[in-house]
Write a protein that holds these residues in place. Structure first.
Motif, PDB file in Angstrom:
ATOM      1  N   VAL A 154       0.754  -1.173  -0.118  1.00 12.88           N
ATOM      2  CA  VAL A 154      -0.124  -0.050  -0.060  1.00 12.88           C
ATOM      3  C   VAL A 154       0.860   1.212   0.074  1.00 12.88           C
ATOM      4  O   VAL A 154       1.715   1.416   0.683  1.00 12.88           O
ATOM      5  N   VAL A 155       0.518   2.253  -0.821  1.00 13.07           N
ATOM      6  CA  VAL A 155       1.053   3.602  -0.962  1.00 13.07           C
ATOM      7  C   VAL A 155       0.491   4.597   0.091  1.00 13.07           C
ATOM      8  O   VAL A 155      -1.153   4.289   0.027  1.00 13.07           O
ATOM      9  N   TYR A 156       1.280   5.077   1.090  1.00 13.03           N
ATOM     10  CA  TYR A 156       0.466   6.204   1.930  1.00 13.03           C
ATOM     11  C   TYR A 156       0.741   7.390   1.461  1.00 13.03           C
ATOM     12  O   TYR A 156       1.744   7.896   1.148  1.00 13.03           O
ATOM     13  N   VAL A 157      -0.533   8.301   1.391  1.00 14.83           N
ATOM     14  CA  VAL A 157      -0.295   9.451   0.654  1.00 14.83           C
ATOM     15  C   VAL A 157      -0.732  10.480   1.879  1.00 14.83           C
ATOM     16  O   VAL A 157      -1.873  10.528   2.286  1.00 14.83           O
ATOM     17  N   SER A 158       0.050  11.461   2.025  1.00 19.43           N
ATOM     18  CA  SER A 158      -0.144  12.458   3.026  1.00 19.43           C
ATOM     19  C   SER A 158       0.644  13.714   2.858  1.00 19.43           C
ATOM     20  O   SER A 158       1.860  13.488   2.452  1.00 19.43           O
ATOM     21  N   PHE A 159       0.026  14.994   2.735  1.00 19.58           N
ATOM     22  CA  PHE A 159       0.852  16.175   2.744  1.00 19.58           C
ATOM     23  C   PHE A 159       0.882  16.997   3.673  1.00 19.58           C
ATOM     24  O   PHE A 159       1.138  18.302   3.685  1.00 19.58           O
ATOM     25  N   GLY A 160       0.631  16.537   4.940  1.00 22.68           N
ATOM     26  CA  GLY A 160       0.755  16.975   6.436  1.00 22.68           C
ATOM     27  C   GLY A 160      -0.447  17.943   6.415  1.00 22.68           C
ATOM     28  O   GLY A 160      -1.454  17.757   5.925  1.00 22.68           O
ATOM     29  N   SER A 161      -0.248  18.689   7.795  1.00 23.71           N
ATOM     30  CA  SER A 161      -1.234  19.406   8.300  1.00 23.71           C
ATOM     31  C   SER A 161      -1.607  20.729   7.618  1.00 23.71           C
ATOM     32  O   SER A 161      -2.715  21.094   7.927  1.00 23.71           O
ATOM     33  N   ARG A 162      -0.570  21.194   6.677  1.00 24.68           N
ATOM     34  CA  ARG A 162      -1.102  22.589   6.440  1.00 24.68           C
ATOM     35  C   ARG A 162      -1.032  22.574   4.930  1.00 24.68           C
ATOM     36  O   ARG A 162      -1.301  23.791   4.382  1.00 24.68           O
ATOM     37  N   THR A 163      -1.207  21.605   4.205  1.00 22.34           N
ATOM     38  CA  THR A 163      -1.265  21.756   2.778  1.00 22.34           C
ATOM     39  C   THR A 163      -2.483  21.243   2.068  1.00 22.34           C
ATOM     40  O   THR A 163      -2.893  20.160   2.494  1.00 22.34           O
ATOM     41  N   ALA A 164      -3.082  22.318   1.431  1.00 21.83           N
ATOM     42  CA  ALA A 164      -4.375  21.897   0.720  1.00 21.83           C
ATOM     43  C   ALA A 164      -4.105  21.870  -0.685  1.00 21.83           C
ATOM     44  O   ALA A 164      -3.507  22.894  -1.295  1.00 21.83           O
ATOM     45  N   LEU A 165      -4.140  20.697  -1.102  1.00 24.33           N
ATOM     46  CA  LEU A 165      -3.882  20.660  -2.650  1.00 24.33           C
ATOM     47  C   LEU A 165      -5.032  21.326  -3.481  1.00 24.33           C
ATOM     48  O   LEU A 165      -6.377  21.320  -2.981  1.00 24.33           O
ATOM     49  N   SER A 166      -4.769  21.730  -4.522  1.00 27.93           N
ATOM     50  CA  SER A 166      -5.997  22.539  -5.507  1.00 27.93           C
ATOM     51  C   SER A 166      -7.038  21.241  -6.167  1.00 27.93           C
ATOM     52  O   SER A 166      -6.239  20.174  -5.972  1.00 27.93           O
ATOM     53  N   SER A 167      -8.236  21.915  -6.148  1.00 30.28           N
ATOM     54  CA  SER A 167      -8.776  20.668  -6.690  1.00 30.28           C
ATOM     55  C   SER A 167      -8.506  20.104  -8.107  1.00 30.28           C
ATOM     56  O   SER A 167      -8.713  18.761  -8.134  1.00 30.28           O
ATOM     57  N   ALA A 168      -7.765  20.628  -8.872  1.00 35.07           N
ATOM     58  CA  ALA A 168      -7.370  20.170 -10.051  1.00 35.07           C
ATOM     59  C   ALA A 168      -6.280  19.117  -9.716  1.00 35.07           C
ATOM     60  O   ALA A 168      -6.161  18.045 -10.393  1.00 35.07           O
ATOM     61  N   GLN A 169      -5.482  19.386  -8.741  1.00 32.58           N
ATOM     62  CA  GLN A 169      -4.398  18.720  -8.363  1.00 32.58           C
ATOM     63  C   GLN A 169      -4.933  17.400  -7.901  1.00 32.58           C
ATOM     64  O   GLN A 169      -4.249  16.143  -7.751  1.00 32.58           O
ATOM     65  N   ILE A 170      -5.836  17.469  -6.912  1.00 31.92           N
ATOM     66  CA  ILE A 170      -6.517  16.329  -6.415  1.00 31.92           C
ATOM     67  C   ILE A 170      -7.156  15.371  -7.335  1.00 31.92           C
ATOM     68  O   ILE A 170      -6.774  14.220  -7.136  1.00 31.92           O
ATOM     69  N   ARG A 171      -7.490  15.814  -8.217  1.00 26.13           N
ATOM     70  CA  ARG A 171      -8.309  15.057  -9.524  1.00 26.13           C
ATOM     71  C   ARG A 171      -7.096  14.335 -10.109  1.00 26.13           C
ATOM     72  O   ARG A 171      -7.044  13.232 -10.375  1.00 26.13           O
ATOM     73  N   GLU A 172      -6.007  15.170 -10.398  1.00 21.78           N
ATOM     74  CA  GLU A 172      -5.006  14.520 -11.171  1.00 21.78           C
ATOM     75  C   GLU A 172      -4.270  13.217 -10.232  1.00 21.78           C
ATOM     76  O   GLU A 172      -3.805  11.911 -10.575  1.00 21.78           O
ATOM     77  N   LEU A 173      -3.917  13.520  -8.842  1.00 24.84           N
ATOM     78  CA  LEU A 173      -3.482  12.578  -7.954  1.00 24.84           C
ATOM     79  C   LEU A 173      -4.500  11.444  -7.984  1.00 24.84           C
ATOM     80  O   LEU A 173      -3.978  10.125  -8.058  1.00 24.84           O
ATOM     81  N   SER A 174      -5.708  11.655  -8.046  1.00 23.00           N
ATOM     82  CA  SER A 174      -6.397  10.277  -8.040  1.00 23.00           C
ATOM     83  C   SER A 174      -6.378   9.452  -9.167  1.00 23.00           C
ATOM     84  O   SER A 174      -6.397   8.426  -9.140  1.00 23.00           O
ATOM     85  N   LYS A 175      -5.988  10.154 -10.281  1.00 26.84           N
ATOM     86  CA  LYS A 175      -5.998   9.367 -11.597  1.00 26.84           C
ATOM     87  C   LYS A 175      -4.662   8.864 -11.468  1.00 26.84           C
ATOM     88  O   LYS A 175      -4.516   7.583 -11.917  1.00 26.84           O
ATOM     89  N   GLY A 176      -3.719   9.466 -11.138  1.00 29.58           N
ATOM     90  CA  GLY A 176      -2.282   8.752 -10.446  1.00 29.58           C
ATOM     91  C   GLY A 176      -2.358   7.701  -9.769  1.00 29.58           C
ATOM     92  O   GLY A 176      -1.546   6.648 -10.174  1.00 29.58           O
ATOM     93  N   LEU A 177      -2.972   7.662  -8.908  1.00 30.63           N
ATOM     94  CA  LEU A 177      -3.123   6.626  -8.072  1.00 30.63           C
ATOM     95  C   LEU A 177      -3.787   5.624  -8.617  1.00 30.63           C
ATOM     96  O   LEU A 177      -3.407   4.290  -8.642  1.00 30.63           O
ATOM     97  N   GLU A 178      -4.809   5.894  -9.306  1.00 30.37           N
ATOM     98  CA  GLU A 178      -5.529   4.574 -10.058  1.00 30.37           C
ATOM     99  C   GLU A 178      -4.708   3.969 -11.065  1.00 30.37           C
ATOM    100  O   GLU A 178      -4.701   2.933 -11.405  1.00 30.37           O
ATOM    101  N   ARG A 179      -3.947   4.968 -11.830  1.00 29.59           N
ATOM    102  CA  ARG A 179      -3.174   4.347 -12.818  1.00 29.59           C
ATOM    103  C   ARG A 179      -1.859   3.458 -12.386  1.00 29.59           C
ATOM    104  O   ARG A 179      -1.486   2.437 -13.236  1.00 29.59           O
ATOM    105  N   SER A 180      -1.395   3.844 -11.331  1.00 33.09           N
ATOM    106  CA  SER A 180      -0.403   3.112 -10.718  1.00 33.09           C
ATOM    107  C   SER A 180      -0.683   1.636 -10.570  1.00 33.09           C
ATOM    108  O   SER A 180       0.084   0.899 -10.624  1.00 33.09           O
TER     109      SER A 180
END
Ligand code: BUP
Length: 459
Positions: free
Chosen positions: A268-294
């Motif tokens: 399992v890959v654990y994904v976290s950007f800590g307590s102070r980082t909010a990714l943009s909604s566009a980046q959240i979408r790309e990250l979801s694609k990336g996780l699925e593609r992997s």
């Protein structure tokens, strides 16, 4: 008469990245029979900070607590930043003198104040007046500490960060690539820059610099700074990390733990950007694609605001329902606070996609979990380089600062595969974990340094 253990007052600064290591150190001191006083600024910025302080105190009934009211900054009083954590750094510094009476009257008398780097300039005169030795705690990499300590020198030359240069040179250590310098440092009037430079100037007044790092993790940088090659007026550099965690397993909602229990080892890959980082909604979408593609299993902790109290969006508003549906057996996306400790030590975790907040780095180092570094702001690009050099992880430099551009799902997916399939990296990371264990074990380098400091402070 036999010496008795010292009374140590600890003063953290704002944000979980600063509070966590100080609470851990407080717990370590308490279990070594020191009298411990925890000083906290109120109100805290995030809900996580106040709940962790309460939890810590409930677990450590012998620890004394001094809470002081910070004199708030006027809203919008600083034109260079509206970051609530930076504003709290400034407000805390302005309010530290309020501690004078309680520090002066403490019983037994305080043997030393251990305070965060971000309050160095304001605690120094108080400690000096009271005749109490002050140790600064660095909560970042030694390499980034060098940059902060040297910042006043760099700021005195307007060309230090000029875009014509490719790197920034600090004596004794390997050059820092210009893109790794936190953007606020290029503006001398930025609130954070001026605070750090002021704190840096107070370092020489401290009795020592306690660092949450260990010799084998940053050998060259530590050797350089210890020998005075970076700056010749620094007090002793005292690496005592990785700091031990005290947080026992929490009862709070951890529905992902049973799920993790049923996943194969290191899958399992654990994904976290800590307590102070909010990714943009566009980046959240790309990250979801990336996780699925992997194709890999994943556990993703998702945040959508800088301060947790403002985080109100629900998963279904952030991610497509079809994504959540397709991946329901492969992954878990969670919102809210998780116990990163429990996750990183879980045998199912095989890799960590992370921003390189220094606490996360030290936790991954201790558990020997390979990292994919994706720095978002501040010290994190410098930390990413340290991670890569130590053999704990990989870093795709061209992704830049996470908050600046958009990295495609395709690229993210490829990099995750690389992280999870790199057996050499896995071996190196395991070795880092062994070294971390040696450093903190009885007779280990970090353990010895802390023991010596406490022996020195015995009454
Ligand atoms: Br988010 C989160 N659970 O859900 P860093 C963080 N943590 O236990 P940051 C959790 O908070 P700065 C969560 O294990 C680490 O100890 C995590 O500190 C823990 O990053 C700490 O890793 C977070 O240094 O702080 O929050 O970005 O910006 O100050 O480095």
């Amino acid at each position: 008469t036999t010496a008795s253990p010292p009374h140590i007052a600890l003063l953290p600064s704002a944000g979980m990245g600063h509070l966590t290591p100080l609470l851990r150190l407080a717990s370590m001191l308490s279990s070594r029979s020191c009298t411990v006083t925890l000083i906290t600024a109120s109100p805290s910025v995030s809900a996580a900070e106040s709940s962790h302080i309460s939890f810590f105190l409930s677990q450590h009934p012998l620890v004394k607590h001094i809470e002081f009211q910070v004199i708030p900054s006027k809203p919008y009083s600083n034109p260079t930043t509206d970051d609530p954590f930076f504003l709290q750094f400034e407000a805390t510094n302005r309010s530290v003198r309020l501690l004078y009476p309680s520090l002066a009257s403490a019983s037994p008398p305080i043997s030393a104040i251990f305070s965060d780097f971000a309050v160095a300039s304001s605690i120094a005169p108080v400690a000096a007046d009271l005749g109490i030795p002050n140790y600064i705690i660095s909560t970042t990499s030694c390499k980034f500490f060098c940059l902060m300590a040297y910042l006043p020198v760099l700021l005195s030359d307007p060309l230090s960060f000029s875009s014509g240069l490719s790197e920034v040179n600090i004596p004794g250590i390997t050059p820092l690539p210009l893109p790794s310098i936190p953007p606020p440092f290029k503006n001398p009037s930025h609130l954070l820059t001026s605070l750090i430079a002021t704190d840096a100037q107070a370092l020489s007044k401290a009795k020592g610099i306690l660092m949450n790092t260990f010799d084998d993790f940053e050998p060259e940088t530590l050797a350089a700074i210890k020998s005075g090659r970076v700056l010749d007026n620094l007090p002793p550099i005292l690496p005592i990390g990785p700091l031990e965690t005290f947080e026992p397993k929490k009862e709070q909602d951890q529905s992902y733990l049973p799920w993790l229990d049923s996943q194969p080892a290191e899958s399992v890959v654990y994904v976290s950007f800590g307590s102070r980082t909010a990714l943009s909604s566009a980046q959240i979408r790309e990250l979801s694609k990336g996780l699925e593609r992997s194709g890999y299993r994943f556990l993703w902790v998702l945040k959508t605001s800088k301060v947790d109290k403002d985080d109100k969006e629900e998963l279904k508003d952030l991610l497509e329902e079809s994504f959540l549906d397709r991946t329901k057996n492969k992954g878990r996306v969670v919102k809210g606070w998780v116990s990163q400790q429990d996750i990183l030590e879980h045998p199912a975790i095989g890799g960590f996609l992370n921003h390189c907040g220094w606490n996360s780095v030290m936790e991954a180092a201790w558990k020997g979990i390979p990292m994919l570094a994706w720095p978002q702001h501040m010290d994190q690009s410098v930390n990413a380089e340290v991670v890569e050099k130590a053999g704990l992880g990989i870093w795709e430099r061209k992704w830049g600062w996470g908050l600046e551009g958009l990295v495609s799902g395709e690229e993210i997916g490829k990099k995750i595969v690389e992280l999870m399939e790199d057996e050499k990296l896995r071996g190196l990371a395991r070795k880092v974990g062994e070294n971390a264990g040696k450093a903190t074990g009885i007779g280990g380098k970090s353990e010895k340094v802390l023991t010596e400091v406490l022996e020195y402070l015995e009454k």
